[in-house]
Design a protein around this motif. Sequence first.
Motif, PDB file in Angstrom:
ATOM      1  N   ALA A   1       0.837  -1.202   0.000  1.00 14.28           N
ATOM      2  CA  ALA A   1       0.000   0.000   0.000  1.00 14.28           C
ATOM      3  C   ALA A   1       0.876   1.257   0.000  1.00 14.28           C
ATOM      4  CB  ALA A   1      -0.932   0.002   1.206  1.00 14.28           C
ATOM      5  N   ALA A   2       1.915   1.267   0.820  1.00 12.06           N
ATOM      6  CA  ALA A   2       2.822   2.418   0.873  1.00 12.06           C
ATOM      7  C   ALA A   2       3.550   2.588  -0.460  1.00 12.06           C
ATOM      8  CB  ALA A   2       3.822   2.253   2.015  1.00 12.06           C
ATOM      9  N   GLU A   3       3.964   1.479  -1.068  1.00 10.40           N
ATOM     10  CA  GLU A   3       4.634   1.548  -2.374  1.00 10.40           C
ATOM     11  C   GLU A   3       3.681   2.064  -3.451  1.00 10.40           C
ATOM     12  OE1 GLU A   3       6.087  -2.439  -2.836  1.00 10.40           O
ATOM     13  OE2 GLU A   3       7.928  -2.014  -1.699  1.00 10.40           O
TER      14      GLU A   3
ATOM     15  N   LYS B   1      -6.306  -4.146  11.289  1.00  8.43           N
ATOM     16  CA  LYS B   1      -7.253  -4.889  12.126  1.00  8.43           C
ATOM     17  C   LYS B   1      -8.536  -4.095  12.355  1.00  8.43           C
ATOM     18  CE  LYS B   1      -7.532  -7.558  16.368  1.00  8.43           C
ATOM     19  NZ  LYS B   1      -6.849  -7.967  17.590  1.00  8.43           N
ATOM     20  N   LYS B   2      -8.399  -2.802  12.648  1.00 10.57           N
ATOM     21  CA  LYS B   2      -9.570  -1.954  12.924  1.00 10.57           C
ATOM     22  C   LYS B   2     -10.573  -1.957  11.775  1.00 10.57           C
ATOM     23  CE  LYS B   2      -7.446   1.440  15.985  1.00 10.57           C
ATOM     24  NZ  LYS B   2      -6.947   2.823  16.069  1.00 10.57           N
ATOM     25  N   HIS B   3     -10.055  -1.982  10.536  1.00 15.21           N
ATOM     26  CA  HIS B   3     -10.926  -1.892   9.367  1.00 15.21           C
ATOM     27  C   HIS B   3     -10.994  -3.197   8.574  1.00 15.21           C
ATOM     28  CE1 HIS B   3     -11.550   2.401   9.929  1.00 15.21           C
ATOM     29  NE2 HIS B   3     -10.276   2.464  10.263  1.00 15.21           N
ATOM     30  N   SER B   4     -10.410  -4.240   9.114  1.00 15.30           N
ATOM     31  CA  SER B   4     -10.438  -5.579   8.494  1.00 15.30           C
ATOM     32  C   SER B   4      -9.945  -5.574   7.048  1.00 15.30           C
ATOM     33  CB  SER B   4     -11.852  -6.176   8.559  1.00 15.30           C
ATOM     34  OG  SER B   4     -12.299  -6.218   9.895  1.00 15.30           O
ATOM     35  N   PHE B   5      -8.852  -4.854   6.783  1.00 15.73           N
ATOM     36  CA  PHE B   5      -8.285  -4.848   5.439  1.00 15.73           C
ATOM     37  C   PHE B   5      -7.585  -6.167   5.167  1.00 15.73           C
ATOM     38  CE2 PHE B   5      -7.973  -0.128   6.253  1.00 15.73           C
ATOM     39  CZ  PHE B   5      -9.048   0.198   5.437  1.00 15.73           C
ATOM     40  N   SER B   6      -7.833  -6.722   4.003  1.00 18.73           N
ATOM     41  CA  SER B   6      -7.162  -7.966   3.640  1.00 18.73           C
ATOM     42  C   SER B   6      -6.312  -7.804   2.381  1.00 18.73           C
ATOM     43  CB  SER B   6      -8.180  -9.088   3.432  1.00 18.73           C
ATOM     44  OG  SER B   6      -9.098  -8.729   2.422  1.00 18.73           O
TER      45      SER B   6
ATOM     46  N   SER C   1      -4.928   1.122   0.481  1.00 21.65           N
ATOM     47  CA  SER C   1      -4.567   2.297  -0.328  1.00 21.65           C
ATOM     48  C   SER C   1      -5.789   3.161  -0.598  1.00 21.65           C
ATOM     49  CB  SER C   1      -3.944   1.868  -1.667  1.00 21.65           C
ATOM     50  OG  SER C   1      -2.740   1.194  -1.471  1.00 21.65           O
ATOM     51  N   LYS C   2      -6.891   2.524  -0.972  1.00 20.85           N
ATOM     52  CA  LYS C   2      -8.134   3.244  -1.272  1.00 20.85           C
ATOM     53  C   LYS C   2      -8.608   4.002  -0.029  1.00 20.85           C
ATOM     54  CE  LYS C   2     -12.768   2.385  -3.145  1.00 20.85           C
ATOM     55  NZ  LYS C   2     -13.819   2.370  -2.172  1.00 20.85           N
TER      56      LYS C   2
ATOM     57  N   VAL D   1      -6.394   7.107   0.622  1.00 21.20           N
ATOM     58  CA  VAL D   1      -6.695   8.193  -0.322  1.00 21.20           C
ATOM     59  C   VAL D   1      -8.029   8.853   0.050  1.00 21.20           C
ATOM     60  CG1 VAL D   1      -7.267   8.706  -2.735  1.00 21.20           C
ATOM     61  CG2 VAL D   1      -5.312   7.240  -2.205  1.00 21.20           C
ATOM     62  N   GLU D   2      -9.019   8.048   0.403  1.00 23.26           N
ATOM     63  CA  GLU D   2     -10.322   8.601   0.809  1.00 23.26           C
ATOM     64  C   GLU D   2     -10.181   9.470   2.065  1.00 23.26           C
ATOM     65  OE1 GLU D   2     -12.757   5.121   1.179  1.00 23.26           O
ATOM     66  OE2 GLU D   2     -13.113   4.994  -0.985  1.00 23.26           O
ATOM     67  N   ARG D   3      -9.410   9.012   3.055  1.00 22.33           N
ATOM     68  CA  ARG D   3      -9.216   9.796   4.273  1.00 22.33           C
ATOM     69  C   ARG D   3      -8.499  11.116   3.942  1.00 22.33           C
ATOM     70  NH1 ARG D   3     -11.626   6.036   5.013  1.00 22.33           N
ATOM     71  NH2 ARG D   3     -13.209   7.575   4.595  1.00 22.33           N
ATOM     72  N   ASN D   4      -7.562  11.053   3.013  1.00 24.69           N
ATOM     73  CA  ASN D   4      -6.797  12.239   2.637  1.00 24.69           C
ATOM     74  C   ASN D   4      -7.680  13.281   1.939  1.00 24.69           C
ATOM     75  OD1 ASN D   4      -4.166  13.517   2.549  1.00 24.69           O
ATOM     76  ND2 ASN D   4      -4.329  13.291   0.340  1.00 24.69           N
TER      77      ASN D   4
END
Length: 99
Positions: free
Chosen positions: A40-42, A79-84, A90-91, A94-97
Motif C-alpha cells: 500500500a505504501a509503495e 485490524k480496525k478496518h479488516s483490510f485484507s 490504499s483506497k 486516499v479517501e481519508r486524505n
Amino acid sequence: ADEEQFARDLFVEINKAEPVKLVDMPGVAKESDRRILTKAAENLQQNYSDMFSPSQSCRSPHLNIDNLRDALFASNVIKKHSFSTDKALSKWIVERNEE
C-alpha cells in the motif's frame, strides 16, 4: 594500521545506520500485515511520488515510506478496518486524505 582503519570504518557504518522500525522487527508484525502495509505504501509512493522523501525526518507535507508503514502499523488500521488487501488499504488512505 589496518585494524585501526577497519575500526574507524565500522564506527562510521554503525553510526550511519537508521533504526529499525517496529513494523520490521522480527516477530512483531504478521507477515501478511507487513506485506499489505508495504505494498500500500509503495502504491502511494508510485502514485504520489512528489509527496515522498527519502529523509526519515522530513517535514509535512512530505512523507517517508518507512515512517508511513510504521505509523500505519502502530495505528492498527488493518485490524480496525479488516483490510485484507493492499488495494483496500490504499483506497482507504486516499479517501481519508480527501476528507
